[in-house]
Enzyme design. Sequence first.
Site, PDB file in Angstrom:
ATOM      1  N   GLY A  44      37.308  29.564  53.733  1.00 23.45           N
ATOM      2  CA  GLY A  44      37.101  29.889  52.326  1.00 23.45           C
ATOM      3  C   GLY A  44      36.916  28.675  51.448  1.00 23.45           C
ATOM      4  N   GLY A  45      37.199  27.490  51.998  1.00 23.98           N
ATOM      5  CA  GLY A  45      36.952  26.256  51.250  1.00 23.98           C
ATOM      6  C   GLY A  45      37.823  26.094  50.021  1.00 23.98           C
ATOM      7  CB  ALA A 119      30.630  18.415  61.273  1.00 25.45           C
ATOM      8  CD  GLU A 206      36.805  15.977  26.158  1.00 28.64           C
ATOM      9  OE1 GLU A 206      35.725  15.350  26.144  1.00 28.64           O
ATOM     10  OE2 GLU A 206      37.299  16.469  27.205  1.00 28.64           O
ATOM     11  CG  HIS A 446      32.816  55.133  21.869  1.00 36.94           C
ATOM     12  ND1 HIS A 446      32.927  53.985  21.116  1.00 36.94           N
ATOM     13  CD2 HIS A 446      33.656  56.049  21.317  1.00 36.94           C
ATOM     14  CE1 HIS A 446      33.797  54.207  20.125  1.00 36.94           C
ATOM     15  NE2 HIS A 446      34.256  55.450  20.233  1.00 36.94           N
TER      16      HIS A 446
END
Length: 469
Positions: A44-45, A119, A206, A446
């Site tokens: 899933g990384g 790899a 920031e 609605h």
Amino acid sequence: MVVGDFANEVDTLVIGSGPGGYVAAIRAAQLGQKVTIVEKGEMGGVCLNVGCIPSKALIAAGHRYHNAKHSEDMGIIAEKVSVNFEKVQEWKASVVKKLTGGVEGLLKGNKVEIVRGEAYFASENSVRIMDEKSAQTYNFKHCIIATGSRPIEIPAFKYTDRVINSTGALALKEVPKKLVVIGGGYIGIELAGAYSNMGTEVVVLEGSKQILGGFEKQMAKLVERRLKKNGVDFKMEAMAKGVEQSETGVKVTAEVKGKEEVIEADYCLVTVGRKPNTDELGLEQIGVELNDRGVVKIDKQCRTSVSNIFAIGDVVEGPPLAHKASYEGKIAAEAIAGEKSEVDYLAIPAVVFSDPELASVGYTEAEAKEAGFDVVASKFPFAANGRALSLNETDGFMKLITRKDDGLVVGAQIAGPNASDMIAELGLAIETGMTAEDIALTIHAHPSLGEITMEAAEVALGTPIHIVK
């Protein structure tokens, strides 16, 4: 074939099992290819394990706690509400486990071979896959690189137990009393919101004049205002200079509008961007072209400069979004199968799970004008929607960007509850060439937040019902 070494033979080898890699592997298998997927970490990384999914689980937990403590105006008064953070982390882990297990099941169900290890390219047609105990060679006809990205580390803020990245922030064993967040992008703002909702005193540093720089100023201001109301302290035009650490906390030195400040906290979270995982694959030695940032150069079918090797997701140009990676994974798999598929980034939605949520797709008003379009920007406020009122979530608006001469929808921005879900309809509208009239004539349920899309389209047509033009 590597001389003197038994090699496995496959049609398509996929490196990385994140949202790009596992989708590419499954699509390739569906198209009749013999597929192997390689993963050095968890299935899933980043997205499923230490990114998209666990962060949203933490955000959801923060919302539950905050709402429990702050719903007096709706007549809901809860006493002695507390956070069992160990239990929160257990629940978050269970969500991750279900999804990662699901990915593995999907791969196996599509007869994709799963190999664990790292790899490294030995040639244009082979890789060495290594784990702690052994190494083996895989020969392939085609390869898809989907190795993702990792947080950028600032030299003066090396990661430790107290100076953490997003992965560390999701794995804390306690709710910090105080947290310094360096970077007001989407990751920093999402985690700042999650922890502030659980009672953490948060300071955001920031460097520019606006948080969430990829979004329109008015949208970012809504988020900033909500977070300030929740106690978050924003220090704009601030440059983090250094940090002192102890066993119990940090002292962050920052230059804020030309003046030096020292901020003490339990942890310092660094969220200043991500870098592609392309530096340990051996790409240069087989001729795969990268730019100066380590990004793989690809064509419209995700093909690299080596014709049988493809690349997708965070390792190629574009925003590091899971849904972009999945889309590219399908394109690459189909291109390998000989189909004429190619990428068409007409409408990639961007979403921030902030308070309120932000979502954008297609052009903004400014971008449309820069592109030479004569457009109309039509806004409808959440405060005029019955469902938003009943949810007590009235901050925000939808802005619909339409071409003036024919009403073609070319973009949309949403700031408000469920923006992440609502943006899908606008993405579809852009992809299918719909006009404001098409949307306005579509009956929406609605009461629902979805009605806001219809109402914004009516504003574009000059026939709004629920606001005075």
